[in-house]
Scaffold this active site. Sequence first.
Site, short mmCIF file in Angstrom:
data_model
loop_
_atom_site.label_atom_id
_atom_site.label_comp_id
_atom_site.label_asym_id
_atom_site.label_seq_id
_atom_site.Cartn_x
_atom_site.Cartn_y
_atom_site.Cartn_z
N GLY A 17 49.60 37.08 43.32
CA GLY A 17 48.40 36.50 42.75
C GLY A 17 47.92 37.15 41.46
O GLY A 17 48.72 37.49 40.58
N TYR A 152 31.65 37.69 51.79
CA TYR A 152 32.44 37.70 50.56
C TYR A 152 31.52 37.68 49.33
O TYR A 152 31.69 38.48 48.41
CB TYR A 152 33.37 36.49 50.54
CG TYR A 152 34.25 36.40 49.30
CD1 TYR A 152 35.35 37.24 49.15
CD2 TYR A 152 33.98 35.49 48.29
CE1 TYR A 152 36.16 37.18 48.04
CE2 TYR A 152 34.78 35.41 47.16
CZ TYR A 152 35.86 36.25 47.04
OH TYR A 152 36.66 36.19 45.92
#
Length: 259
Positions: A17, A152
């Site tokens: 990523g 998050y």
Amino acid sequence: MPRLNGKICLITGAARGIGRAIGSAFHAEGAQVILTDIDIPAGEAAAQAIGCRFLPLDVREEAQWATLESAVPQLDVLVNNAGITGFETALRPHDPEHASLEDWRAVHATNLDGTFLGCRFAIRAMKSQGTGSIINISSRSGLVGIPGAAAYASSKAAIRNHSKSVALYCAQQGWAIRCNSIHPAAVLTEIWEPMLGDGPDRAERMAALVADTPLKRFAMPEEVAAIALMLASDEAAYVTGSEFNVDGGLLAGSAAAPG
């Protein structure tokens, strides 16, 4: 001359990523790149593909950062990229009412504690030379509320603020150690694959996920890496305590309200 010629750069969560893209971009610009990750086979494969060094690291573990101090005594750039959403292993509730304390703490342990430990490691490694660049990967979710992913969003917001505290602290000490945060929105990495699938409706699914984004597409990891490269280079010598949105215009106005 390459923009990072000879600089020693360490990137966490770099097996895939965004982290891997940053490692590749740094290596292409002459840096001595060290990839780290908790996934040792994937990290070693990424390092071999790029042509750089790999060291295993669980960013949650203080003892592993202490071991890293011996392996990497000098450092010019650190990218705190390692992070989790909390949905990697199961789709459990992460809203403010139903999230468990265990899940809340797990997200913060990786995202926030890992970034704190990384910043502390970098300051100690950089202060003898008095210069360096710390780049913390936050998120668009660190700038707005995300009801379904409260942990998050909270962790990424804290990364944004801690980056500014680090920047100010280093400046107070008289060091040219800079700290900035990058805030990507939807970046097309492996994390999206379960939602996108490989069926005939993949393009339709992709379009739906970025429908609220003015540029109407996902970002690519290389586009986030380009901002990290600028912040790592001497071109950004007067940039510290700043934040950089890589969101296709999503937060440019109230018409692009997050869902």
